[in-house]
Motif scaffolding. Structure first.
Motif, short mmCIF file in Angstrom:
data_model
loop_
_atom_site.label_atom_id
_atom_site.label_comp_id
_atom_site.label_asym_id
_atom_site.label_seq_id
_atom_site.Cartn_x
_atom_site.Cartn_y
_atom_site.Cartn_z
N TYR A 1 0.84 -1.20 0.00
CA TYR A 1 0.00 0.00 0.00
C TYR A 1 0.86 1.23 0.00
CZ TYR A 1 -3.47 -3.44 1.32
OH TYR A 1 -4.28 -4.53 1.34
N THR A 2 1.09 1.80 -1.16
CA THR A 2 1.92 2.98 -1.27
C THR A 2 1.66 3.67 -2.59
OG1 THR A 2 4.21 3.78 -1.27
CG2 THR A 2 3.80 1.66 -2.27
N ALA B 1 6.52 -15.00 -5.05
CA ALA B 1 5.55 -14.18 -4.33
C ALA B 1 4.81 -13.28 -5.31
CB ALA B 1 6.25 -13.34 -3.28
N ILE B 2 3.56 -12.98 -4.97
CA ILE B 2 2.77 -12.09 -5.82
C ILE B 2 2.48 -10.81 -5.05
CG2 ILE B 2 0.53 -11.80 -6.92
CD1 ILE B 2 0.47 -14.74 -7.45
N GLN B 3 2.77 -9.68 -5.68
CA GLN B 3 2.44 -8.43 -5.03
C GLN B 3 0.97 -8.13 -5.24
OE1 GLN B 3 5.64 -5.59 -6.38
NE2 GLN B 3 5.13 -4.68 -4.43
N LEU B 4 0.32 -7.69 -4.17
CA LEU B 4 -1.08 -7.29 -4.29
C LEU B 4 -1.15 -5.80 -4.03
CD1 LEU B 4 -2.81 -10.02 -2.10
CD2 LEU B 4 -2.57 -9.99 -4.58
N GLY B 5 -1.93 -5.10 -4.83
CA GLY B 5 -1.95 -3.67 -4.62
C GLY B 5 -3.34 -3.10 -4.70
N THR B 6 -3.45 -1.83 -4.45
CA THR B 6 -4.75 -1.18 -4.56
C THR B 6 -4.70 -0.05 -5.55
OG1 THR B 6 -4.34 0.41 -2.87
CG2 THR B 6 -5.29 -1.64 -2.17
N ILE B 7 -5.68 0.74 -5.39
CA ILE B 7 -6.10 1.74 -6.33
C ILE B 7 -5.07 2.78 -6.71
CG2 ILE B 7 -7.46 3.85 -6.00
CD1 ILE B 7 -9.79 2.04 -5.41
N TRP B 8 -4.02 2.93 -5.92
CA TRP B 8 -3.22 4.11 -6.14
C TRP B 8 -2.23 4.06 -7.27
CZ3 TRP B 8 -1.74 3.62 -0.39
CH2 TRP B 8 -2.91 3.78 0.37
#
Lengths: 338, 387, 293
Positions: free
Chosen positions: B232-233, B258-265
């Motif tokens: 989250y960044t 590993a899989i990076q999970l991210g959000t909207i930004w």
């Protein structure tokens, strides 16, 4: 760079100035009746507190304190946490906040007692960084970046025979903060004009010589720091109740630089200078809102130019104007004699 | 004494003049105008939010004001809220006092939004938000605040559940910036994931001034098998993180698993900057440029024609804010109170970021605003059918 | 576990070299001028942007970009000295120049913000994505370059100070300006040279760091505070001290990240700073007498 001793004017009565200022302050919220400008007035008053506090340490005692933002933040957080977590009444929490900030200032000064000049500057900056990081990271205590919300303003003041004064009304809140700013100014003014003020000035000019005169420099520096930081803590206590929201970012170290700019541009080493500087640097960005980012450029340029050309700030410029005005008004023959 | 007196009155005169200049508003040309205030960050580190929001708004206004809606035209006044509580409060008050809007859109940053909410409520002006994720904005229930963006709880629960069920993830490392949004989102993922039976191997928050993420990547590499890394960044640090994780061999892009999970930004275009390191990144986006719906295709075409580049999620959600207001006006609203009521009654608005239906707390509950994308080998996006 | 510890040591040395590159210029300026230049960080940032634009807008090569950054930094240093430090030197007040540089820093940062915007630029070089691996340890070629250039700069500086006439004159001026003047050295000219060299180093540092930092107008400020801390911990004006302190701080960063959390880094570093100021203000490697303490 600043007025060494106010002898020339101690003979003239000061109370007309205070009365005039009090009148202006009393009229301001009646002239500016919308909440936007009243908000600005309150911010002005808070900044005045911060600036005169810093100037006491910097301009009079000659200690380069870059940590004013830390004391501001400590006052805000300590008083707010006491109110929100422990349910303390506002004025008790206020007193604690001010005391805590003052104590922190004294501790920093004691710690940095041997340091001068740049070392002190960096030490105070380091202190400000640590304070900010603690406020940011100790989430369990301060909520960190999550913030503290819905902070109430000071509770209504019940006076006999009058309706209680509500501080949700911005006009009343302004009067409250301005009253404290006035009181702080008065206190500092008295200190500066007393033998204490001369002692501080002696320390500022040459610490070694002062010590040889028997002055306990360390004690006086601690004293100056304590007063200056307590005043900053006071500003912090009002900030919290006024904005209603507390996040650590409001007390980042750049805030110290802004307060420094107010002191320098206003006139370091005088008390009225920082007041003028605080008012100017609060109102000017609002008037220049159309410029967006450019207004910060104006800030920086103004600070640099003032230091280079008018190190005494607005006060020096005003005095030069007064001298010139006097010369113009008096006859040519008399002005030669001056 | 002379100088003091003239100085003081000069100051007062100057202030009064400034107030007069600042406060005067030219009378609107047409009588039927819906005044929309926009509280957006235009200065400081968040200023690109404001700049991109403005683009989306302008495109929407072009469309809508060509014919007007229900006899009304929409007008927008921008104020700089600088992504921070005090400037936002000042800007909000200025906006309300001087412009007297019927509805306000903003802010982007949760702290600022939370600070201006009371001002809006007190002035009885509805606030329509599309960019802040903190649950506190809608959770207590604010009749004057509306949010079309899925909040941190909606996103966090959904992505953690999907990670556990669809990706079979059992171990995770949380990586987040030390801000309201970062901490809040990470917390929700943590709670959901562990309640399903997953394990959080490390919980790493970092400040916005960290540049070098090799040390963090090394620490994660030393943890053994990590399935997912919710990150989250914002873009700047996000880029460095993705590259460092690949260099340390942790993520798929670096030969790890590993899989990076991210959000909207993270905007579209992130992959082009990150390169191969972004392979396999799965994230929630507020705007899906591969969405086949007609209104989305038209929006993209129009945006490209006007601004010469593809739209980002900021452009898109600002566009939707104006679109939703127009929809409410179309349904008969014409002032602050009726706009508020119209918003609350919204059940099926279709925007380019997804559909809108507000629940009792004025939070949009439609899950099709949560789009999942996976970064492929050739750095393009593949929409995952998870919602 | 051993691999992790070793890798973090490597990471720490890289980050440390990064700080040393920035701190060297500060320590040089302080050594000769007894002045702090708050705008130093912005020279680094400006150097990074200059290098970025040459490479990504005008298609220049990396070496050319580094040279450009070096020149831009030097020019800015000359300007800062001529416009701020020189005129203020006569006044004898040590606080005024410091405050002036704060003003300069604010101006530069916001001018860059207005010119470049706040969105981070992705500064890629031919080396930023290549990774060298040996055993279980890895380092990117860009970082290796940073370490090499830092070491090279330090070596050259050392040689300059110890063996050339100008270097010796510089040391003379830093120890006693008036006497140096008596011996025929022109302190003002030397000061100017120092400033230019220090700022050129900073600019070049920016070109090296651009790919590593999150490149916004505020990039320099994210490292400047720690650079100051390093300069003090190492001893103001002391090159060896700065190097040792820089590397130590770098190691502290990576090990704090490994065993605690990155949020602690600033607290640890500045706590050490304050401790040093309390116990041993002259710094780790005390060499020059300090009348300030």
């Amino acid at each position: 760079m600043s007025d060494p001793a106010p002898d020339a004017r101690t003979h003239r009565p000061r109370w007309p100035w205070y009365a005039a200022a009090a009148l202006i302050v009393a009229l301001l919220p009646l002239v500016f009746t919308d909440s936007y400008w009243r908000t600005n007035l309150i911010v002005c008053a808070i900044n005045v507190l911060l600036a005169i506090g810093l100037d006491f340490i910097l301009g009079f005692a000659g200690q380069l304190n870059l940590g004013q933002s830390a004391f501001y933040g400590l006052g805000a957080y300590v008083s707010t946490l006491l109110i929100m977590q422990l349910g303390l009444p506002f004025w008790l929490a206020f007193a604690c906040g001010v005391a805590f900030a003052g104590l922190a200032g004294m501790v920093l000064s004691l710690f940095a007692a041997r340091l001068r000049g740049h070392y002190l500057a960096i030490a105070s900056l380091g202190f400000a960084v640590i304070t900010y990081q603690v406020l940011l990271n100790w989430i369990g205590l301060t909520q960190g970046p999550l913030g503290i919300y819905a902070i109430p303003p000071p509770p209504p003041l019940a006076l006999p025979l009058l309706a209680p004064i509500e501080f949700t009304d911005l006009k009343n809140l302004f009067y409250l903060v301005a009253a404290f700013a006035f009181a702080a100014y008065g206190l500092l003014d008295q200190l500066v004009r007393s033998p204490i003020g001369e002692t501080l000035l002696a320390i500022r000019e040459d610490e070694v010589s002062a010590a040889s005169l028997g002055i306990d420099c360390r004690a006086w520096k601690v004293f100056a720091f304590g007063i200056g930081s307590a005043v900053a803590g006071m500003a912090g206590c009002f900030y919290a109740g006024f904005v209603g929201t507390l996040v650590p970012d409001a007390f980042f170290i750049t805030e110290s630089f802004t307060i420094l700019a107010m002191v320098v541009i206003g006139g370091m080493g005088t008390l009225i200078g920082p007041v003028a500087g605080a008012i100017l640097l609060t109102i000017l960005p609002e008037l220049l809102r159309g410029l967006g980012d450019a207004r910060l450029i104006v800030y920086g340029v103004a600070l640099t130019l003032v230091v280079l050309f008018i190190p005494g700030g607005m006060v020096q410029a005003a005095r030069a104007l007064v001298v010139r005005a006097r010369r113009l008004m008096s006859s040519p023959a008399a002005s030669v004699g001056r | 004494m002379g100088i003091m007196r003239s100085g003081a009155s000069a100051t007062l005169a100057a202030c009064a003049a400034a107030l007069a200049i600042g406060g005067a508003n030219p009378a609107p040309a047409a009588d039927n105008i819906i005044k929309i205030g926009a509280l957006l960050p235009m200065s400081g580190p968040g200023s690109y939010f404001g700049a991109q929001d403005k683009q989306g708004i302008e495109l929407a206004l072009d469309d809508i004001n060509r014919t007007g809606v229900n006899g009304y035209k929409l007008e927008v006044q921008y104020e700089d809220s600088a992504c921070s509580p005090l400037p936002a409060t000042q800007a909000a008050k200025r906006l309300i006092e001087q412009y007297k809007p019927d509805v306000v859109i903003g802010e982007e940053c949760s702290d600022a939004t939370l600070a201006i909410m009371p001002v809006m409520a007190q002035s009885k002006v509805p606030l329509l938000n599309a960019g802040s994720s903190s649950i506190k904005i809608t959770d207590p229930g604010n009749p004057w605040t509306f949010r079309i963006m899925p909040n941190e709880v909606m996103q966090g629960v959904d992505i953690a559940t999907n990670a556990y069920k669809r990706l079979d993830a059992r171990s995770a490392v949380l990586l987040y910036e030390n801000t309201n949004a970062g901490i809040g989102n990470a917390k929700v993922f943590n709670e959901t994931f562990t309640s399903l039976g997953g394990k959080i191997l490390a919980d790493i928050g970092f400040g916005r001034d960290v540049n070098d993420f090799t040390a963090i990547a090394t620490r994660i590499a030393g943890l053994g098998k990590v399935d997912v890394i919710p990150t989250y960044t914002l873009e700047g640090q996000g880029l460095k993180i993705t590259q460092a994780l690949a260099q340390a061999g942790v993520t798929k892009g670096g030969g790890g698993q590993a899989i990076q999970l991210g959000t909207i930004w993270l905007p579209f275009g992130f992959e082009q900057k990150a390169g191969k390191a972004a392979l396999g990144y799965i994230r929630i986006v507020q705007f899906d440029p591969t969405d086949e719906r007609g209104n989305v295709r038209n929006f993209i075409t129009a945006f490209k024609m006007k601004f010469n580049q593809g739209p980002t999620h900021l452009n898109a959600h600002a566009y939707d804010q104006i679109g939703l207001i127009a929809d409410v006006v179309h349904r008969g609203a014409k002032d602050a109170q009726s706009i508020r009521d119209g918003l609350a009654a919204t059940k099926s608005f279709s925007g380019v970021t997804g559909s809108v239906e507000f629940d009792g707390k004025n939070q949009n509950v439609k899950m099709d605003t949560i789009h999942y994308m996976e970064t492929l080998d050739d750095l393009s996006w593949k929409a995952l059918p998870w919602n | 576990m051993l691999t992790v510890v070793l890798q973090q040591a490597m990471n720490g040395l890289v980050v440390g070299s990064l700080y040393v590159l920035v701190a060297l210029g500060l320590t040089l300026i302080y050594g000769i001028l007894v002045q702090i230049n708050f705008a130093h960080a912005d020279v680094v940032t400006l150097g990074a942007f200059a290098a970025y634009f040459l490479m990504h807008r005008f298609g220049g090569g990396y070496i050319a970009a580094i040279v450009l950054a070096f020149v831009v930094g030097g020019a800015l240093g000359w300007l800062t000295n001529a416009a701020i430090f020189s005129p203020l030197r006569e006044r004898g007040n040590e606080l005024l120049p410091l405050i002036a540089t704060i003003g300069l820093s604010v101006t530069l940062e916001n001018a860059m913000l207005a010119a470049f915007g706040p969105i981070p630029y992705a500064f890629d070089t031919p080396y930023s994505n290549d990774v060298l691996r040996l055993g279980g340890i890895f380092i990117t070629v860009q970082n290796l370059l940073i370490v090499a250039v830092s070491a090279g700069a330090i070596g050259l500086l050392y040689a300059f100070l110890k063996f050339t006439f100008m270097g010796k004159a510089l040391r003379a001026v830093s120890q006693d300006r008036e006497t140096a003047g008596l011996v025929g050295i022109n302190p003002n000219q030397l000061i100017m040279v120092t400033f230019v060299i220090a700022s050129a180093l900073a600019g070049m540092g920016g070109a090296m760091l651009g790919p590593v930092l999150v490149l916004t107008p505020f990039a320099g400020t994210s490292v400047i505070l720690k650079a100051f801390a390093i300069v003090i911990i190492g001893g103001f004006g002391n090159v060896e001290g700065t190097i040792i302190a820089g590397l130590i701080i770098g190691l502290i960063e990576s090990y704090t990240t490994q065993f605690l959390n990155p949020g602690w880094i600033d607290i640890v570093v500045f706590a050490i700073l304050l401790a040093m100021l309390a116990l041993r203000p002259t710094g780790l490697v005390a060499e020059r007498r300090e009348e300030n303490v």
